[in-house]
Design a protein around this motif. Structure first.
Motif, short mmCIF file in Angstrom:
data_model
loop_
_atom_site.label_atom_id
_atom_site.label_comp_id
_atom_site.label_asym_id
_atom_site.label_seq_id
_atom_site.Cartn_x
_atom_site.Cartn_y
_atom_site.Cartn_z
N SER A 243 0.71 -1.43 0.16
CA SER A 243 -0.21 0.14 -0.10
C SER A 243 0.79 1.29 -0.17
CB SER A 243 -0.93 0.10 1.32
OG SER A 243 -0.11 0.05 2.50
N ARG A 244 2.23 1.12 0.43
CA ARG A 244 3.03 2.40 0.37
C ARG A 244 3.64 2.79 -0.91
NH1 ARG A 244 8.02 2.12 0.12
NH2 ARG A 244 9.36 0.45 1.04
N LYS A 245 3.59 1.78 -1.98
CA LYS A 245 4.58 1.88 -2.95
C LYS A 245 4.34 2.95 -3.76
CE LYS A 245 1.83 -1.16 -5.77
NZ LYS A 245 1.81 -2.67 -6.47
N ASN A 246 3.33 3.67 -3.84
CA ASN A 246 3.10 4.95 -4.52
C ASN A 246 3.09 6.19 -3.85
OD1 ASN A 246 2.89 3.57 -7.16
ND2 ASN A 246 0.58 3.05 -6.58
N GLY B 63 -4.76 0.88 2.36
CA GLY B 63 -4.86 0.99 0.89
C GLY B 63 -5.76 -0.29 0.73
N PRO B 64 -5.94 -0.50 -0.49
CA PRO B 64 -6.72 -1.83 -0.99
C PRO B 64 -5.98 -2.92 -0.52
CG PRO B 64 -6.28 -0.49 -2.95
CD PRO B 64 -5.89 0.18 -1.93
N GLN C 206 -6.42 7.90 0.32
CA GLN C 206 -6.92 8.93 -0.33
C GLN C 206 -6.63 10.19 0.24
OE1 GLN C 206 -6.92 9.65 -3.97
NE2 GLN C 206 -6.89 11.76 -3.02
N SER C 207 -7.52 10.07 1.72
CA SER C 207 -7.62 11.18 2.63
C SER C 207 -5.89 11.33 2.95
CB SER C 207 -8.32 10.47 4.05
OG SER C 207 -9.52 10.45 3.62
N HIS D 146 -0.07 15.51 0.38
CA HIS D 146 0.29 15.57 -1.32
C HIS D 146 -0.04 16.56 -1.85
CE1 HIS D 146 2.30 11.79 0.13
NE2 HIS D 146 3.18 11.94 -1.02
N HIS D 147 -0.13 18.22 -1.21
CA HIS D 147 -0.71 18.96 -1.84
C HIS D 147 -0.03 19.63 -3.24
CE1 HIS D 147 -2.66 19.54 1.86
NE2 HIS D 147 -3.57 19.82 1.30
#
Length: 190
Positions: free
Chosen positions: A12-15, A161-162, A182-183, A189-190
């Protein structure tokens, strides 16, 4: 008190843009992340990868914690109470000891939603094959809960994440909550 990010190695952290996290706080990483990126603090408890990291000179250039530091190579010993912990929960404990709050857990997928090994370093040295069964996550869950109990002032948020398994044992803990990816991105990540 400052924000910290503790990076497990779940899919889930890869991106996540790791460099961008540094703008917002102190980043703790685990094990093989050192191959790709340098966190502010690295934690490695498994003997083989820990020794590889130490022999590479990492601890002489960067903050490194492990169970058994090799003499003269710069690593520090994980605090006694957390000596037997897995890398991710030990990293969380260090973030709390360092008085960071809030602490965001990324890549703490706690197993897998599917039936395969969930790790960004699957199929590499010291890691299981991607086709292997998921790693049992019960010890990680218990260790995270114990850290939360030991540091009630530390606000811990697990970012999911999923690929992340649901962990009902975290529900109802006063200083552990969840946030979807996403939150998290909307905030950092603005």
């Amino acid at each position: 008190m400052t924000t910290a990010f503790v990076l497990g190695n779940g899919q889930s952290r890869k991106n996540i843009d790791l460099d961008h996290l540094r703008v917002h706080g102190h980043v703790y990483g685990c094990n093989a992340i050192y191959r790709d990126w340098t966190p502010d603090t690295l934690i490695a408890v498994d003997k083989n990868i820990s020794e590889q990291i130490q022999h590479a000179g990492y601890g002489q250039r960067h903050r490194l914690f492990t169970r058994k530091p090799l003499p003269g190579l710069g690593a520090q010993r994980i605090p006694e109470h957390y000596w037997g912990y897995s890398s991710g929960p030990a990293a969380l404990a260090l973030a709390c000891i360092d008085q960071h709050t809030p602490v965001f857990l990324l890549g703490f997928d706690m197993g897998s939603v599917g039936d395969r090994f969930n790790n960004v370093y699957a199929d590499t040295e010291f890691y299981k094959k991607s086709s292997a069964r998921p790693t049992y996550a019960g010890n990680w869950v218990r260790q995270v809960i114990e850290v939360a109990r030991n540091f009630p002032h530390c606000r811990i948020t697990r970012v999911t994440g999923p690929e992340s398994a649901q962990v009902q044992d975290f529900d109802g803990k006063s200083n552990i909550d969840h946030m979807d990816m996403q939150s998290f991105r909307d905030i950092f990540h603005h």
